[in-house]
Design an enzyme around this catalytic site. Structure first.
Site, PDB file in Angstrom:
ATOM      1  N   SER A 116       1.327  -0.999   0.327  1.00 38.29           N
ATOM      2  CA  SER A 116      -0.230  -0.207  -0.086  1.00 38.29           C
ATOM      3  C   SER A 116       0.294   1.511   0.011  1.00 38.29           C
ATOM      4  O   SER A 116       0.325   2.068   0.073  1.00 38.29           O
ATOM      5  CB  SER A 116      -0.785   0.459   1.663  1.00 38.29           C
ATOM      6  OG  SER A 116      -0.487  -0.855   2.186  1.00 38.29           O
ATOM      7  N   HIS A 137      -4.329  -5.596  -5.465  1.00 37.20           N
ATOM      8  CA  HIS A 137      -3.514  -4.809  -3.181  1.00 37.20           C
ATOM      9  C   HIS A 137      -5.102  -4.897  -3.523  1.00 37.20           C
ATOM     10  O   HIS A 137      -6.351  -3.807  -3.579  1.00 37.20           O
ATOM     11  CB  HIS A 137      -3.700  -2.700  -3.846  1.00 37.20           C
ATOM     12  CG  HIS A 137      -3.750  -2.278  -2.220  1.00 37.20           C
ATOM     13  ND1 HIS A 137      -4.334  -1.207  -2.032  1.00 37.20           N
ATOM     14  CD2 HIS A 137      -2.885  -2.622  -0.904  1.00 37.20           C
ATOM     15  CE1 HIS A 137      -4.125  -1.083  -1.165  1.00 37.20           C
ATOM     16  NE2 HIS A 137      -3.619  -1.747  -0.031  1.00 37.20           N
ATOM     17  N   GLU A 149      -7.279  -3.316  -6.217  1.00 36.69           N
ATOM     18  CA  GLU A 149      -7.088  -2.680  -6.896  1.00 36.69           C
ATOM     19  C   GLU A 149      -5.540  -2.733  -7.371  1.00 36.69           C
ATOM     20  O   GLU A 149      -4.729  -3.689  -6.852  1.00 36.69           O
ATOM     21  CB  GLU A 149      -6.640  -1.104  -6.273  1.00 36.69           C
ATOM     22  CG  GLU A 149      -7.564  -0.226  -5.423  1.00 36.69           C
ATOM     23  CD  GLU A 149      -6.821   0.729  -4.833  1.00 36.69           C
ATOM     24  OE1 GLU A 149      -6.918   1.956  -4.826  1.00 36.69           O
ATOM     25  OE2 GLU A 149      -5.632   0.530  -3.892  1.00 36.69           O
ATOM     26  N   ASN A 188      -6.392   4.403  -1.002  1.00 32.89           N
ATOM     27  CA  ASN A 188      -5.439   5.745   0.313  1.00 32.89           C
ATOM     28  C   ASN A 188      -5.545   6.267   0.234  1.00 32.89           C
ATOM     29  O   ASN A 188      -5.213   7.101   1.153  1.00 32.89           O
ATOM     30  CB  ASN A 188      -4.372   4.196   0.962  1.00 32.89           C
ATOM     31  CG  ASN A 188      -4.447   3.003   1.148  1.00 32.89           C
ATOM     32  OD1 ASN A 188      -5.302   2.820   1.941  1.00 32.89           O
ATOM     33  ND2 ASN A 188      -3.611   2.022   1.103  1.00 32.89           N
TER      34      ASN A 188
HETATM   35  N1  3HC Z   1     -12.495 -13.287   8.334  1.00 29.09           N
HETATM   36  C1  3HC Z   1     -13.257 -14.322   7.384  1.00 29.09           C
HETATM   37  N2  3HC Z   1     -14.461 -13.377   7.713  1.00 29.09           N
HETATM   38  C2  3HC Z   1     -14.265 -12.152   8.291  1.00 29.09           C
HETATM   39  C3  3HC Z   1     -13.523 -11.618   8.728  1.00 29.09           C
HETATM   40  C4  3HC Z   1     -12.089 -12.143   8.686  1.00 29.09           C
HETATM   41  N3  3HC Z   1     -11.156 -11.364   9.782  1.00 29.09           N
HETATM   42  N4  3HC Z   1     -13.836 -10.657   9.519  1.00 29.09           N
HETATM   43  C5  3HC Z   1     -15.816 -10.643   9.005  1.00 29.09           C
HETATM   44  N5  3HC Z   1     -15.414 -11.782   8.720  1.00 29.09           N
HETATM   45  C6  3HC Z   1     -17.471 -11.986   8.192  1.00 29.09           C
HETATM   46  C7  3HC Z   1     -18.158 -12.600   9.484  1.00 29.09           C
HETATM   47  O1  3HC Z   1     -18.199 -13.746   9.487  1.00 29.09           O
HETATM   48  C8  3HC Z   1     -19.471 -12.194   9.095  1.00 29.09           C
HETATM   49  O2  3HC Z   1     -19.995 -12.943   8.153  1.00 29.09           O
HETATM   50  P1  3HC Z   1     -21.033 -13.338   8.324  1.00 29.09           P
HETATM   51  O3  3HC Z   1     -21.838 -12.361   7.896  1.00 29.09           O
HETATM   52  O4  3HC Z   1     -21.708 -14.247   6.863  1.00 29.09           O
HETATM   53  O5  3HC Z   1     -22.139 -13.894   8.949  1.00 29.09           O
HETATM   54  C9  3HC Z   1     -18.623 -10.834   8.166  1.00 29.09           C
HETATM   55  O6  3HC Z   1     -17.716 -10.695   7.436  1.00 29.09           O
HETATM   56  C10 3HC Z   1     -19.848  -9.533   9.056  1.00 29.09           C
HETATM   57  O7  3HC Z   1     -18.730 -10.158   9.944  1.00 29.09           O
HETATM   58  P2  3HC Z   1     -18.748  -9.885  12.018  1.00 29.09           P
HETATM   59  O8  3HC Z   1     -20.076  -9.793  12.232  1.00 29.09           O
HETATM   60  O9  3HC Z   1     -17.861 -10.363  12.774  1.00 29.09           O
HETATM   61  O10 3HC Z   1     -18.753  -7.902  12.621  1.00 29.09           O
HETATM   62  P3  3HC Z   1     -19.158  -6.222  11.280  1.00 29.09           P
HETATM   63  O11 3HC Z   1     -20.794  -6.690  10.526  1.00 29.09           O
HETATM   64  O12 3HC Z   1     -19.330  -5.607  12.207  1.00 29.09           O
HETATM   65  O13 3HC Z   1     -18.351  -6.671  10.301  1.00 29.09           O
HETATM   66  C11 3HC Z   1     -16.039  -6.186   8.876  1.00 29.09           C
HETATM   67  C12 3HC Z   1     -17.042  -7.250  10.172  1.00 29.09           C
HETATM   68  C13 3HC Z   1     -15.988  -6.734   7.791  1.00 29.09           C
HETATM   69  C14 3HC Z   1     -14.564  -5.885   9.251  1.00 29.09           C
HETATM   70  C15 3HC Z   1     -16.779  -4.711   8.964  1.00 29.09           C
HETATM   71  O14 3HC Z   1     -16.535  -3.539   9.852  1.00 29.09           O
HETATM   72  C16 3HC Z   1     -16.197  -4.196   7.417  1.00 29.09           C
HETATM   73  O15 3HC Z   1     -16.030  -4.073   6.706  1.00 29.09           O
HETATM   74  N6  3HC Z   1     -15.208  -2.672   8.139  1.00 29.09           N
HETATM   75  C17 3HC Z   1     -14.663  -1.844   7.447  1.00 29.09           C
HETATM   76  C18 3HC Z   1     -13.206  -2.268   7.150  1.00 29.09           C
HETATM   77  C19 3HC Z   1     -12.605  -1.341   5.981  1.00 29.09           C
HETATM   78  O16 3HC Z   1     -13.315  -0.652   5.763  1.00 29.09           O
HETATM   79  N7  3HC Z   1     -11.162  -2.361   5.715  1.00 29.09           N
HETATM   80  C20 3HC Z   1     -10.425  -1.355   3.948  1.00 29.09           C
HETATM   81  C21 3HC Z   1      -9.240  -1.115   5.577  1.00 29.09           C
HETATM   82  S1  3HC Z   1      -8.456  -0.459   4.185  1.00 29.09           S
HETATM   83  C22 3HC Z   1      -7.011  -1.787   3.768  1.00 29.09           C
HETATM   84  O17 3HC Z   1      -7.434  -2.869   3.894  1.00 29.09           O
HETATM   85  C23 3HC Z   1      -6.049  -0.684   2.601  1.00 29.09           C
HETATM   86  C24 3HC Z   1      -4.324  -1.336   3.044  1.00 29.09           C
HETATM   87  O18 3HC Z   1      -3.641  -0.283   1.948  1.00 29.09           O
HETATM   88  C25 3HC Z   1      -4.603  -0.161   4.355  1.00 29.09           C
END
Ligand code: 3HC
Length: 282
Positions: A116, A137, A149, A188
């Site tokens: 990233s 990405h 990406e 990002n």
């Molecule tokens: N691995 C596998 N599955 C996962 C998981 C993981 N680490 N985390 C969550 N899940 C699944 C759960 O099993 C659940 O599945 P289901 O709906 O079938 O039961 C689903 O995702 C939703 O999880 P939860 O119910 O536990 O929790 P939330 O509804 O709060 O979701 C989250 C958690 C998916 C992390 C959600 O909060 C989210 O999408 N957050 C934003 C994440 C984001 O913006 N990421 C981008 C970051 S930037 C990046 O990565 C780039 C880098 O370069 C910086």
């Protein structure tokens, strides 16, 4: 197809899991035996979670594990058709990985990086075929978020991009957007200044971390607030991306707040170390 994934941390383990669940043979390389154990356990935990939530069956889990090898021996990648590098955001380390991949996999279809913060051109320049080097990405958590990406350097060949797009969309079931090779790519470049301003807001005492996070969840329907999201991304990664944005554009919005610097120095890196803005140790 057999894909090598270099680095089995948060992102590498997720990428390997998605490959294995799609029926792709995947060899993950970690630095040492402790890393091998950590990566394997993380992938198994995530597969268990998929089974619990009904997204996969026990048979799917067993089939995915059959496609997976985790090793600490870099040479075990020999013969792989492609490689995706996902080691920590350290430029020297990533350049070294690309040098070694270039030697070990002369016939690979593509050598991708999940970076990233490091320009793809710098990684391509370590190889004798920068035309086959590009950014792939992924977003955290990789098994959940659909986006990849595709980042092309000025040397990446169009055929390489199209074959990686076919792999990401057709085989892995992801959705791609295209970006040029500039700091932050698309997502990002927009996301990191927002996260840094949330940290500055918290640091100044303007609002509590809970209220900042609740504000964005309840007021803007984000799945999580910016401080919790920073913890999920990892504060070391957040800092590395902020620094790369600042190096490239000199925009004051990408200056890292002192609090973020101190937290990284203290090893408070977020979820992966058990403590960041919030405590995850229990
Ligand atoms: N691995 C596998 N599955 C996962 C998981 C993981 N680490 N985390 C969550 N899940 C699944 C759960 O099993 C659940 O599945 P289901 O709906 O079938 O039961 C689903 O995702 C939703 O999880 P939860 O119910 O536990 O929790 P939330 O509804 O709060 O979701 C989250 C958690 C998916 C992390 C959600 O909060 C989210 O999408 N957050 C934003 C994440 C984001 O913006 N990421 C981008 C970051 S930037 C990046 O990565 C780039 C880098 O370069 C910086």
């Amino acid at each position: 197809m057999r894909v090598g994934v270099i680095g089995g941390g948060q992102m590498g383990a997720g990428i390997a899991e998605v490959c294995a669940r799609s029926g792709v043979d995947v060899t993950v390389v970690e630095a040492d035996e402790a890393g091998v154990e950590r990566a394997r356990a993380a992938i198994e935990r995530s597969l268990d979670r998929a089974v619990r939530s009904g997204k996969a069956s026990e048979e799917d889990k067993a089939a995915a594990l059959d496609h997976l090898v985790v090793t600490s021996v870099f040479e075990d990648l020999e013969g792989a058709d492609a490689a995706i590098e996902a080691v920590v955001e350290n430029e020297a380390l990533k350049r070294d990985v690309f040098r070694r991949l270039d030697e070990l996999l002369p016939d690979a279809q593509f050598l991708a990086s999940n970076t990233s913060s490091v320009p793809i051109m710098k990684l391509g320049a370590e190889t004798k075929r920068p035309g086959r080097v590009l950014g792939m990405h992924f977003f955290n958590p990789v098994p959940v978020l659909p986006l990849v990406e595709l980042v092309t350097s000025i040397m990446t060949e169009p055929e390489t991009v199209e074959s990686v797009r076919a792999f990401a969309e057709g085989t892995l079931g992801k959705q791609c957007i295209d970006s040029q090779d500039r700091a932050g790519f698309v997502v990002n470049a927009l996301l990191i200044p927002y996260l840094l301003s949330a940290i500055r807001m918290y640091e100044s005492g303007f609002a509590s971390k809970e209220d900042i996070d609740q504000g964005m969840v309840l007021g803007c329907a984000h799945p999580m607030g910016p401080l919790r999201l920073s913890d999920l991304i990892g504060l070391d990664t957040l800092l590395a991306v902020a620094e790369s944005l600042h190096d490239e554009f000199r925009d004051p919005a990408s200056v890292s707040p002192a609090l973020l610097n101190r937290m990284v120095e203290a090893g408070l890196l977020g979820r992966k170390t058990g403590r960041g803005f919030y405590d995850y140790s229990k």
